[in-house]
Design a protein around this motif. Structure first.
Motif, PDB file in Angstrom:
ATOM      1  N   THR A  81       0.950  -1.251  -0.209  1.00  0.00           N
ATOM      2  CA  THR A  81       0.120  -0.204   0.020  1.00  0.00           C
ATOM      3  C   THR A  81       0.935   1.361  -0.079  1.00  0.00           C
ATOM      4  O   THR A  81       1.966   1.369   0.361  1.00  0.00           O
ATOM      5  CB  THR A  81      -0.899  -0.028   1.277  1.00  0.00           C
ATOM      6  N   THR A  82       0.221   2.254  -0.608  1.00  0.00           N
ATOM      7  CA  THR A  82       0.977   3.549  -0.630  1.00  0.00           C
ATOM      8  C   THR A  82       0.052   4.413   0.096  1.00  0.00           C
ATOM      9  O   THR A  82       0.194   5.701   0.358  1.00  0.00           O
ATOM     10  CB  THR A  82       1.117   4.068  -1.861  1.00  0.00           C
ATOM     11  N   THR A  83      -0.979   4.089   0.771  1.00  0.00           N
ATOM     12  CA  THR A  83      -2.268   5.068   1.108  1.00  0.00           C
ATOM     13  C   THR A  83      -2.632   4.367   2.785  1.00  0.00           C
ATOM     14  O   THR A  83      -3.092   5.542   3.455  1.00  0.00           O
ATOM     15  CB  THR A  83      -3.382   4.918   0.300  1.00  0.00           C
ATOM     16  N   ASP A  84      -2.341   3.253   3.118  1.00  0.00           N
ATOM     17  CA  ASP A  84      -3.029   2.675   4.390  1.00  0.00           C
ATOM     18  C   ASP A  84      -1.904   2.913   5.527  1.00  0.00           C
ATOM     19  O   ASP A  84      -0.655   2.593   5.233  1.00  0.00           O
ATOM     20  CB  ASP A  84      -3.386   1.476   4.308  1.00  0.00           C
ATOM     21  N   ALA A 119       1.957   2.368   4.999  1.00  0.00           N
ATOM     22  CA  ALA A 119       2.419   3.477   3.834  1.00  0.00           C
ATOM     23  C   ALA A 119       3.476   4.340   4.608  1.00  0.00           C
ATOM     24  O   ALA A 119       3.423   4.583   5.901  1.00  0.00           O
ATOM     25  CB  ALA A 119       1.182   4.073   3.302  1.00  0.00           C
TER      26      ALA A 119
END
Length: 496
Positions: free
Chosen positions: A138-141, A172
């Motif tokens: 992930t890059t968001t969580d 992230a």
């Protein structure tokens, strides 16, 4: 006790009630058991033989002062442990292990916000757990192992984390004020001044976590004396280990009189796109860092072992060891619109650190100007001719005194600083920078090619012996435990 938004009348009533209330009877408090292998959520949970099975069942209970939640050793639970309730002074809620064997009970959160998540509470002790939180890339969580979160809460008293292992957290790359990481204590909100008091993390390990290993963060306080009451107090990080950390190793934000000691960091800034350091603070007063070892820092921007940063006031680094970091030993980098004043870095050892990217060095003075930053009685040695020992791209306010600087054999290592003050240092295999009282000579270490702290002890005929300046800073012994004579020697070894 936490102070929340309450009317004056209600607060007075609560205070009067508290004055006559009896302390919680920890001896009568209940103990609850969880066995994720053989338990039953329809059971009472009140004994090992009637243990609950799931974290959901354990999280549904509201825990009272003095109660205990015990997880069976050798078992693995999937999901999130998010218990409710709070302890009281002298009667915290305890989460711990039970059963035979040494294997700690494991919680695998599978990509949730945290494996163990406490929200707006206080008076908890957490011991002997194994936490992981691996989910899809992930890059968001944001993800964490242990995450304690306060929002407009007031003062939250007493948290102890002891013997907790956190590993494999792939959150992230988010930093403060709401990061991913291993063991995190986070203050948020903007309406009620909120902070931690009496927070200790000890004998715990984080390994392969993104992005902060162990840390506190806060949206309150600026680190100045005017904001002292907004800063978290009683913060102690002791005897912890951090390996393969994506970003910062150990960091404290918005604290006063914190102690960070006897910790070991090996591998930081391993996967982050941001600026990171091994052990450091932001907007903190009177922090003491001692007996720490930092190595394996990756990257050539920030990624120094130690850091005097924005809003640091009267912080002290002493008796620390730094070695083999790509980003160097020390960063002095005051932030925009902050005050960095009265900081001290002394009696430390740096061996074979480096930073080959301008304007950085083994010691880098960059960003905004600091005031009264004193760097003294340190031994700084590098085996790299392609790194500077000290570099400065313009900021003022730093004085280097009574240090030993030794560059690489053969080509030497430069000092690229025409701004800082240099006084009475020893220089070997490097040019002497505007230091009329300095000494240019071989320091005569016990090992001519140092690779460890003992290697930079001084031989009896060292020219660094007995030519230092006495400092009234309350420090009585050196890195090795030797009494500091008057006059002292240059560098970190004060042996007779």
């Amino acid at each position: 006790m936490a102070l929340r938004r309450t009317s004056t009348v209600a607060l007075t009533a609560l205070a009067l009630a508290g004055a006559f209330a009896m302390p919680a009877d920890a001896g009568a408090a209940r103990t609850y058991y969880v066995d994720c292998q053989r338990g039953d959520d329809n059971a009472t949970g009140s004994s090992a033989g009637t243990a609950w099975r799931s974290l959901e069942k354990a999280s549904a209970h509201t825990y009272a002062p003095g109660e205990k939640l015990l997880l069976r050793r050798g078992t693995s639970c999937t999901g999130v442990l998010a218990p409710k309730g709070a302890g009281a002074a002298g009667a915290p809620v305890l989460i711990d292990a039970y059963g035979s064997g040494k294997a700690k009970p494991r919680i695998q959160a599978n990509g949730a916000r945290a494996a163990l998540h406490l929200v707006d509470t206080e008076q908890w002790e957490i011991r002997n757990l194994d936490l992981s939180n691996t989910g899809p890339a992930t890059t968001t969580d944001r993800r964490a192992g242990l995450y304690v979160q306060l929002t407009d809460y007031g003062t939250a008293d007493h948290f102890l984390v002891d013997g907790v292992d956190v590993h494999d957290v792939n959150g992230a790359d988010f930093k403060d004020p709401d990061p991913s990481g291993g063991i995190l204590f986070v203050v948020q909100g903007s309406t009620t001044p909120t902070r931690f008091n009496d927070l200790r993390v000890e004998d715990s390990t984080v390994r392969h976590v993104d992005r902060t290993g162990i840390g506190t963060m806060s949206t309150w306080g600026s680190g100045t004396d005017a904001d002292a009451e907004l800063l978290s107090s009683g913060v102690e990080f002791v005897r912890n280990k951090a390996y393969d950390v994506g970003g910062d190793g150990i960091v404290i934000h918005e604290t006063r009189k914190a102690r960070v000691e006897h910790n070991y960091v090996d591998g930081f800034n391993m996967r982050s796109a941001g600026y990171n350091a091994g052990i450091w603070a932001w907007e903190s007063q009177d922090a003491l860092y001692q007996y720490n070892e930092v190595t394996g820092g990756h990257g050539t921007r920030d990624s120094m072992a130690y850091d005097i940063d924005g809003g640091n006031v009267r912080n002290t680094y002493r008796y620390n060891y730094s070695h083999d970091n790509e980003g160097g030993f020390l960063l002095v980098c005051n932030g925009a619109d902050t005050t960095s004043d009265g900081n001290r870095i002394h009696d430390n050892i740096s061996v074979n650190d480096r930073n080959t990217t301008s304007p950085y060095a083994v010691i880098s003075v960059v960003c905004g100007a600091a005031t009264d930053t004193q760097v003294y009685r340190n031994t700084v040695v590098t085996d790299r001719a392609d790194t500077a020992l000290v570099s400065n791209n313009g900021p003022t306010g730093v004085t280097f005194r009574d240090n030993i600087f030794m560059g690489a054999a053969g080509g030497g290592s430069p000092i690229n600083d025409t701004v800082s003050t240099f006084s009475n240092n020893l220089y070997w295999r490097t040019a002497q920078p505007r230091d009329t009282s300095g000494v240019n000579a071989d320091p005569r270490f016990v090992d001519a090619t140092p690779g460890a702290p003992d290697d930079v002890r001084l031989k009896s005929d060292s020219p660094a012996r007995g030519i230092g300046t006495a400092v009234d800073d309350g420090t009585t012994h050196d890195y090795f435990g030797n009494p500091i004579p008057d006059p002292p020697s240059l560098g970190a070894d004060q042996s007779s």
